[in-house]
Design an enzyme around this catalytic site. Sequence first.
Site, mmCIF file in Angstrom:
data_model
loop_
_atom_site.group_PDB
_atom_site.id
_atom_site.type_symbol
_atom_site.label_atom_id
_atom_site.label_comp_id
_atom_site.label_asym_id
_atom_site.label_seq_id
_atom_site.Cartn_x
_atom_site.Cartn_y
_atom_site.Cartn_z
ATOM 1 N N LYS A 176 1.116 -1.059 2.730
ATOM 2 C CA LYS A 176 1.540 -0.907 1.387
ATOM 3 C C LYS A 176 1.860 0.680 0.831
ATOM 4 O O LYS A 176 1.099 1.570 1.037
ATOM 5 C CB LYS A 176 1.025 -1.181 0.188
ATOM 6 C CG LYS A 176 0.667 -2.738 0.028
ATOM 7 C CD LYS A 176 0.239 -2.943 -0.296
ATOM 8 C CE LYS A 176 -1.902 -2.959 -0.535
ATOM 9 N NZ LYS A 176 -2.433 -3.705 -1.727
ATOM 10 N N GLY A 214 -2.523 -4.771 -6.234
ATOM 11 C CA GLY A 214 -2.612 -4.954 -5.121
ATOM 12 C C GLY A 214 -3.603 -6.143 -5.051
ATOM 13 O O GLY A 214 -2.889 -7.031 -4.150
#
Length: 267
Positions: A176, A214
Site C-alpha cells: 500500500k 488498513g
Amino acid sequence: MNDRPPLVLTVAGSDSGGGAGIQADLKTMLALGVHGMSVITAVTAQNSLGVQGAWELPAEAVRAQYRAVVDDIGVQAVKTGMLASAVLVETVAELLAGTDAPVVVDPVGVSKHGDPLLAASALDAVRTALLPRATVATPNLDEVAQLTGIVVEDEDGMRRAAGAILAYGPRWALIKGGHLPGDHAEVVDLLTDGTEEHWLHAPRYDNRHTHGTGCTLASAVASGLAKGLAVPEAVREAKAYVTGALAAGFALGAGIGPVDHGWAHRR
C-alpha cells in the site's frame, strides 16, 4: 429460506472508538454483503487521539473463539489484524494451517497515531509462521520497513518491497503506497504474485480522517474472496470501496476520525 451470505472471520483487536480493528472489519463486511464473525485477540482503550491501553487475550481464549466459529459455522475467508504478541501470532498461524479458506494477513504493527500494536519480539513469528499462511498480505510502507528493513521512497521501492514480502511465503503481496513521501495526487498500490503486477491508482483526498483504512481494506479483500472473486478482482473492488470510505471520512472527537464504512448507503 433466504440464501446465506458468504462467511468471513476477522481475527483482530477491538477498537473502543469504533474506527478500526474488529469494529471496522464487521462494518466493512456488512457493507459488502457478507456475514462477519470475530475472534478478539486484544482489547484496546482507544479514541480519536490514540491508544490509551491494550490488553491481549490468553491464547486459549483466542483458540476457543476460533474453534467455536469454524467448527460449527464454517468460514469462506479469514482476515487477520492486530495479533499483539509472538504467542498469539503463532497460535493464529497454527489455527489457519488447519482451515481451508483464503487468508488475508494485515500485518498490523502500529496504529494510525503511531502507537505500537505488535511486540517487537513478534516480528519474527509474523515472518516465519503467519505470512506463509497468507493468500494476500497487505502491509503499508511502515510495516514493510518493520518486516523487511526496506524503506520505500518510490514505485521501484514498492516492487522491491513486494519481492521481499513474497519471499516470506504469501501467495500475493499488496504493497500500500498511501505513505509514499512527496506530494502525490494519487494513491498507488502494487499487487503482485511475483509474476503478474497490478498497479492500482486512486485519487488522494485532502481528508485527515483516515483511521481504520488498513483494517477496512483487508476486510474488503477478504469479503471479495469469500464471494469467490479472484485475488486481483477482490483487491480492485476493495480499493474502490476504501477510496469511497476515505473520501467520506468524518471528524470524531478531538483527533483523527474514521473512514466512513457506510458511505455507499449514505451517498
